[in-house]
Enzyme design. Structure first.
Site, mmCIF file in Angstrom:
data_model
loop_
_atom_site.group_PDB
_atom_site.id
_atom_site.type_symbol
_atom_site.label_atom_id
_atom_site.label_comp_id
_atom_site.label_asym_id
_atom_site.label_seq_id
_atom_site.Cartn_x
_atom_site.Cartn_y
_atom_site.Cartn_z
ATOM 1 N N SER A 68 0.792 -1.230 0.000
ATOM 2 C CA SER A 68 0.000 0.000 0.000
ATOM 3 C C SER A 68 0.828 1.285 0.000
ATOM 4 O O SER A 68 0.326 2.340 -0.365
ATOM 5 C CB SER A 68 -0.954 0.020 1.199
ATOM 6 O OG SER A 68 -0.245 0.182 2.416
ATOM 7 N N LYS A 111 0.451 4.845 6.788
ATOM 8 C CA LYS A 111 -0.120 5.604 5.671
ATOM 9 C C LYS A 111 0.407 7.036 5.717
ATOM 10 O O LYS A 111 1.108 7.434 6.636
ATOM 11 C CB LYS A 111 -1.654 5.635 5.744
ATOM 12 C CG LYS A 111 -2.332 4.285 5.877
ATOM 13 C CD LYS A 111 -2.208 3.424 4.635
ATOM 14 C CE LYS A 111 -2.902 2.066 4.866
ATOM 15 N NZ LYS A 111 -2.699 1.141 3.723
#
Length: 211
Positions: A68, A111
């Protein structure tokens, strides 16, 4: 990375060393052996206590799992996470953070912060828009194929996305798209493994027009 497993391992080490230290008081162990065992046990207990303090309040090492955050971070790499930054300053757009998963508080995610409190965030035309302006993000490998309707980031929360936008489970997919800051573990500032990639994590979005 499941941080509880770190504490479990440290607890096991601490208890084992405490048992060794207790055994040094037993008369059945020769005096010289007792002295050596006591020295090693005391040193180990101190080291374990320091380790617990460090991972609780100062730093942690997090392993990246999945794709990701590619190309910024790849699966199997290790990042050094600073737990002090947000005690002294507010989060900034572009910071890469480690936080508790919204689905499983035992698991940490990593993230990038895209929206700050009060920001109007949306995804359309393949780009992220913040307060009506598209972000230029050179670290993103491809345009986004999804959309996210404009919403305002509430106070005390942030909007986060993975750099590999089309293969990231992040704010645009969560039932509640905004991450409370009290779930944030810290800011990932350095890659420490593998050696050939070790160094500061770079990349900041820019509020400029799409070329």
């Amino acid at each position: 990375m499941v941080m509880e497993s770190v504490y479990v391992k440290l607890a096991v080490i601490f208890l084992a060393l405490a048992l060794v230290r207790a055994l040094t008081f037993a008369r059945v162990i020769p005096a010289k052996a007792r002295e050596v065992m006591a020295q090693y046990a005391d040193s180990g207990l101190l080291a374990a206590a320091v380790a617990v303090f460090v991972v609780t309040f100062l730093l942690q090492i997090s392993r990246v799992d999945g794709v990701s955050m590619q190309p910024t971070l790849s699966s199997g790499e290790f990042a050094l996470v600073d737990k002090l930054t947000y005690r002294w300053r507010a989060p900034q757009r572009g910071d890469i953070i480690v936080f508790r998963s919204p689905d499983d508080p035992r698991v940490d995610y990593i993230k990038r912060i895209i929206g700050l409190p009060g920001d109007k965030v949306e995804v359309r035309d393949g780009f992220v828009w913040v307060n009506g302006k598209p972000l230029v993000e050179p670290y993103v490998p491809s345009r986004m194929y999804y959309t996210f309707e404009r919403q305002i980031v509430p106070e005390g929360s942030v909007f986060v996305l993975g750099d590999n936008r089309n293969r990231s489970y992040d704010s645009h997919l969560w039932d509640d798209p905004f991450l409370p800051m009290d779930r944030v573990q810290g800011r990932a500032g350095f890659i420490i493994w593998p050696p050939m990639k070790a160094g500061a994590i770079t990349g900041k979005p820019q509020d400029v027009s799409v070329p």
